[in-house]
Design an enzyme around this catalytic site. Structure first.
Site, PDB file in Angstrom:
ATOM      1  N   ARG A 103       0.851  -1.201   0.000  1.00  9.34           N
ATOM      2  CA  ARG A 103       0.000   0.000   0.000  1.00  9.34           C
ATOM      3  C   ARG A 103       0.879   1.239   0.000  1.00  9.34           C
ATOM      4  NH1 ARG A 103      -2.299  -0.079   6.290  1.00  9.34           N
ATOM      5  NH2 ARG A 103      -0.284  -0.465   7.247  1.00  9.34           N
ATOM      6  N   CYS A 107       3.104   8.540  -5.393  1.00  8.54           N
ATOM      7  CA  CYS A 107       3.935   9.734  -5.215  1.00  8.54           C
ATOM      8  C   CYS A 107       3.004  10.928  -4.987  1.00  8.54           C
ATOM      9  CB  CYS A 107       4.767   9.924  -6.475  1.00  8.54           C
ATOM     10  SG  CYS A 107       5.546  11.531  -6.609  1.00  8.54           S
ATOM     11  N   ASN A 141      -4.986   7.381   4.442  1.00  6.72           N
ATOM     12  CA  ASN A 141      -4.683   6.645   5.669  1.00  6.72           C
ATOM     13  C   ASN A 141      -3.207   6.823   6.007  1.00  6.72           C
ATOM     14  OD1 ASN A 141      -5.768   4.435   7.631  1.00  6.72           O
ATOM     15  ND2 ASN A 141      -3.735   3.725   7.035  1.00  6.72           N
ATOM     16  N   GLU A 142      -2.934   7.342   7.188  1.00 11.80           N
ATOM     17  CA  GLU A 142      -1.568   7.478   7.698  1.00 11.80           C
ATOM     18  C   GLU A 142      -0.590   7.998   6.649  1.00 11.80           C
ATOM     19  OE1 GLU A 142      -0.285   3.853   9.660  1.00 11.80           O
ATOM     20  OE2 GLU A 142      -1.280   4.464  11.499  1.00 11.80           O
ATOM     21  N   GLU A 311      -7.235   4.334  15.808  1.00  7.68           N
ATOM     22  CA  GLU A 311      -6.743   2.950  15.830  1.00  7.68           C
ATOM     23  C   GLU A 311      -5.979   2.760  17.132  1.00  7.68           C
ATOM     24  OE1 GLU A 311      -4.314   1.840  12.469  1.00  7.68           O
ATOM     25  OE2 GLU A 311      -5.647   2.819  11.048  1.00  7.68           O
ATOM     26  N   TRP A 319       3.735  -6.026  13.293  1.00  9.24           N
ATOM     27  CA  TRP A 319       4.733  -5.324  12.479  1.00  9.24           C
ATOM     28  C   TRP A 319       5.990  -4.879  13.222  1.00  9.24           C
ATOM     29  CZ3 TRP A 319       4.838  -0.813  15.077  1.00  9.24           C
ATOM     30  CH2 TRP A 319       3.657  -0.339  15.637  1.00  9.24           C
ATOM     31  N   GLU A 359      -1.676  -8.864   7.501  1.00 10.46           N
ATOM     32  CA  GLU A 359      -1.921  -8.630   8.931  1.00 10.46           C
ATOM     33  C   GLU A 359      -2.631  -9.790   9.621  1.00 10.46           C
ATOM     34  OE1 GLU A 359      -3.644  -4.696   9.116  1.00 10.46           O
ATOM     35  OE2 GLU A 359      -1.713  -3.773   8.652  1.00 10.46           O
ATOM     36  N   GLN A 360      -2.427 -11.012   9.105  1.00  8.53           N
ATOM     37  CA  GLN A 360      -3.124 -12.163   9.702  1.00  8.53           C
ATOM     38  C   GLN A 360      -2.693 -12.431  11.136  1.00  8.53           C
ATOM     39  OE1 GLN A 360      -1.629 -16.078   7.939  1.00  8.53           O
ATOM     40  NE2 GLN A 360      -1.394 -14.656   6.241  1.00  8.53           N
ATOM     41  N   MET A 361      -1.497 -11.947  11.549  1.00  8.17           N
ATOM     42  CA  MET A 361      -1.046 -12.161  12.926  1.00  8.17           C
ATOM     43  C   MET A 361      -1.402 -10.990  13.848  1.00  8.17           C
ATOM     44  SD  MET A 361       0.131 -15.132  12.677  1.00  8.17           S
ATOM     45  CE  MET A 361       1.012 -15.414  14.206  1.00  8.17           C
ATOM     46  N   HIS A 362      -2.133 -10.023  13.333  1.00  4.89           N
ATOM     47  CA  HIS A 362      -2.509  -8.835  14.119  1.00  4.89           C
ATOM     48  C   HIS A 362      -3.835  -9.122  14.810  1.00  4.89           C
ATOM     49  CE1 HIS A 362      -3.622  -4.720  15.057  1.00  4.89           C
ATOM     50  NE2 HIS A 362      -2.524  -4.241  14.498  1.00  4.89           N
TER      51      HIS A 362
HETATM   52  C1  GAL Z   1      -1.721   1.154  11.009  1.00  2.86           C
HETATM   53  C2  GAL Z   1      -2.572   1.223   9.740  1.00  2.86           C
HETATM   54  C3  GAL Z   1      -3.613   0.139   9.716  1.00  2.86           C
HETATM   55  C4  GAL Z   1      -3.018  -1.174  10.109  1.00  2.86           C
HETATM   56  C5  GAL Z   1      -2.417  -1.051  11.488  1.00  2.86           C
HETATM   57  C6  GAL Z   1      -1.848  -2.337  12.032  1.00  2.86           C
HETATM   58  O1  GAL Z   1      -0.487   1.721  10.777  1.00  2.86           O
HETATM   59  O2  GAL Z   1      -3.208   2.462   9.633  1.00  2.86           O
HETATM   60  O3  GAL Z   1      -4.151   0.041   8.407  1.00  2.86           O
HETATM   61  O4  GAL Z   1      -2.066  -1.558   9.186  1.00  2.86           O
HETATM   62  O5  GAL Z   1      -1.387  -0.114  11.430  1.00  2.86           O
HETATM   63  O6  GAL Z   1      -1.313  -2.161  13.306  1.00  2.86           O
END
Ligand code: GAL
Length: 640
Positions: A103, A107, A141-142, A311, A319, A359-362
């Site tokens: 993602r 630019c 997003n971010e 969030e 991560w 992000e399956q481990m999140h």
């Molecule tokens: C943030 C992001 C989310 C998700 C999350 C996971 O940085 O905005 O989409 O990836 O981290 O912790």
């Protein structure tokens, strides 16, 4: 404070949506964020829009009385778009395009991408802007996540040259301001200026600073493009963006001018392990996060708009280098702490753990099979706590201490740290910690913000002193604490003609005549027990030092109500130094145990325990939440 959650209806069969919405409501959730990565489902092929599924999802959420925050999908341009226009991809500093497959691969300067964003944002906002569930829009997003502010594309080059021409007007001025006579770097035309990349050795710091400012402006204008469309087609809705933690790669003040809500994404355990925090601190706060990490960011972002945490970490993330589970109680503590720092919303990432992809481990609030994960029990308790506090006045309280935070100052320190262990953000956060451990609240303010009413104002990373900031400081009647390196550069990154701390000399007549950076094995102590680490300055001028280092350099200068701290101090010394300055300024203090923090909001006082042992509080108070024994990961709240 409302409770919320991030939800991805496109990840789950439509048959579970209604049940999900019902369970959210039953848990006390009233705000749901959706849609911010859904471009490939909203427009699977050019101009082939597919909005029905999202409309049905919004209807389902609305039927449960849930409010929706709808994200624009521009953080994830889909494959067909990149194939059509590969020039959308950001270019890295080795001239390679950043690939498709995750993602944020765009630019900010891509002219085509801005047109495409305008097109999709207009479509989505016109389609859903009046939907009764939608109360707020999130732009993208971010910004900047995964090092994506800077791009070295052809469009960035053209836009940077035009930006330089607007800022400097003539090429001679740019040459003079940047000191380009050095190493024959002079230009004769704006179209000769390259992007700061691929140089043989260090680039001109002024060139890098200009490119940072340009890149930061690109983020602000990209955000404004979307905010303008939202305001036009979905009036009466709020505009929000989700900023990040420990992140200074663009000037957030500029971008937030176009926002109603300054939200941020809080991952306390992830940050602790990822962001180069001292190993001893990592060991101490491994399952709680650093006791000032969340609070610092709440205080920073509440200075930019209404504060939301959109969030929040509910359990292990995926991560960071390591991804431990939080101590039981921390999900509740982090939430009440956000409230104590003025947050209007606490929203967790995410509703249900996604069994596939990156992000399956999140963790989420639910396991992939839909059963409740551990955070849910804490959220139930939190809902009860919030009910008990709802009757009290929680209007925002102005603190007695203001910390001026300067994004370009932070960047200047990164460009030439002059000592590889000089960590610009950590130094500011250490100062913040020393105030918080002294029991005082802090407002974080922008350079040039009004200072009247504070008792102590701290400059920690104001490398170049703007005229509005100087004017505020000059008329300010409280105490001013100036940290090392403040006033040490002009706005164009050179040493000021009057020598550091430049115009601050009108507040305190000191002149910095020599600076040294110190490796980690070298500390220098003063006769009265302060320990300088990493950075020290030699001062000349008419003001006598308050004390001296063992090798004769002066330490700490004070003139009227202005204090000049000419060294970075270790944590113990900094705490001692700060307590004395707070007392001198008349700020109410109370020593806090290492892991305990106090915060006042309206009529309420909150105590939080990040430490390893229970702590006894004043037994004479009548506690609304918790009691006089503040347990591990505990929260106690009482009435003023
Ligand atoms: C943030 C992001 C989310 C998700 C999350 C996971 O940085 O905005 O989409 O990836 O981290 O912790």
């Amino acid at each position: 404070m409302k409770l919320g959650v991030c939800y991805y209806p496109e990840h789950w069969p439509e048959s579970v949506w209604a049940d999900d919405a019902r369970r959210m409501r039953e848990l006390g959730i009233s705000v749901v964020r959706v849609g911010e990565f859904a471009w490939s489902r909203l427009e699977p092929a050019r101009d082939n829009f597919s909005f029905d599924w999202l409309k049905r999802a919004l209807d389902v959420l609305h039927a449960e009385g849930l409010e929706v925050v709808l994200g624009t999908p521009t953080a994830t341009p889909p494959k067909w778009l990149i194939d059509e226009h590969p020039s959308i991809l950001a270019i890295d500093e080795n001239s390679n395009p950043r690939g498709f497959g995750s993602r944020r691969h765009y630019c900010f300067s891509s002219v085509i991408y801005r047109q495409e964003c305008q097109r999709i944002v207009e479509k989505v906002v016109c389609e859903f802007g009046q939907h009764p569930a939608v109360t707020t829009w999130q732009t993208d997003n971010e910004y900047g996540c995964h090092s994506t502010i800077v791009s070295y594309s052809a469009d960035a080059l053209t836009a940077f040259q035009a930006w330089c021409e607007r800022r400097y007007k003539t090429i001679d001025k740019l040459n003079v301001d940047w000191g380009n006579v050095f190493w024959s770097m002079e230009y004769t035309d704006f179209n000769q200026i390259p992007l700061p990349m691929l140089a043989v050795t260090e680039l001109n710091p002024a060139h890098r600073l200009a490119f940072w400012r340009f890149s930061s402006d690109q983020v602000a204008s990209f955000n404004k493009l979307q905010a303008d469309i939202i305001r036009q087609h979905s009036p009466d809705r709020d505009v929000m963006h989700n900023f990040m933690g420990n992140f200074t790669e663009f000037d957030h003040y500029d971008t937030s001018k176009e926002l109603d809500i300054a939200a941020w994404d809080n991952y306390p355990l992830g940050f602790l392990d990822r962001d180069g925090i001292d190993l001893e601190d990592q060991k101490k706060w491994f399952r709680t996060g650093h006791p000032d990490s969340s609070a610092f960011h709440h205080d920073l972002y509440r200075g930019m708009g209404r504060l939301w945490i959109i969030e929040q970490q509910p359990g292990p993330v995926n991560w960071a280098p390591h991804n431990p589970a939080p101590l039981p109680g921390m999900v509740r503590l982090w939430a009440i702490e956000a409230m104590a720092h003025d947050a209007e919303l606490m929203s967790w990432f995410r509703w249900r753990q996604m069994p596939a992809a990156q992000e399956q481990m999140h963790t989420g609030l639910l396991l992939p099979d839909g059963t409740e994960d551990e955070a849910v029990a804490e959220i139930r308790q939190l809902s009860e706590d919030l009910k008990k506090l709802a009757a009290f006045d929680t209007s925002s309280t102005k603190s007695e201490v203001a910390l001026v935070f300067d994004y370009s100052g932070d960047q200047m320190l990164r460009i030439q740290p002059q000592g590889q262990n000089f960590a610009p953000l950590e130094w500011v956060q250490n100062i913040y910690t020393s105030v918080r451990r002294s029991g005082a609240d802090i407002d974080i303010v922008q350079p040039g913000d009004a200072l009247a009413g504070y008792k102590l104002v701290i400059l920690a990373n104001s490398l170049s002193i703007s005229e509005p900031l100087l004017a505020e400081l000059t008329s300010f009647e409280g105490h001013v604490l100036v940290g090392p390196r403040c006033g040490s550069k002009t706005d164009e990154y050179s040493i000021p003609p009057e020598m550091p701390p430049a115009s601050l000399q009108t507040l305190i007549p000191v002149k910095v005549s020599r600076v040294e950076s110190l490796p980690d094995f070298c500390n220098v102590a003063t006769a009265d027990g302060f320990n300088a680490i990493r950075w020290r300055e030699k001062i000349t001028g008419s003001v006598e030092p308050v004390s001296t280092f063992t090798d004769g350099w002066g330490f700490y200068y004070c003139h009227d109500r202005c204090h000049y701290l000419n060294a970075c101090l270790d944590d113990v010394s900094l705490l001692k130094f700060m307590q004395a300055r707070l007392q001198q300024s008349g700020v109410a203090t109370c020593a806090c145990k290492e892991g305990v923090r106090i915060r006042r909001r309206g009529e309420l006082i909150f105590a939080f325990n990040y430490g390893p042992n229970a702590v006894e509080l004043d037994p004479s108070k009548s506690y609304l939440v918790g009691n006089a024994t503040l347990g591990v990961a505990g929260v106690s709240v009482w009435h003023e």
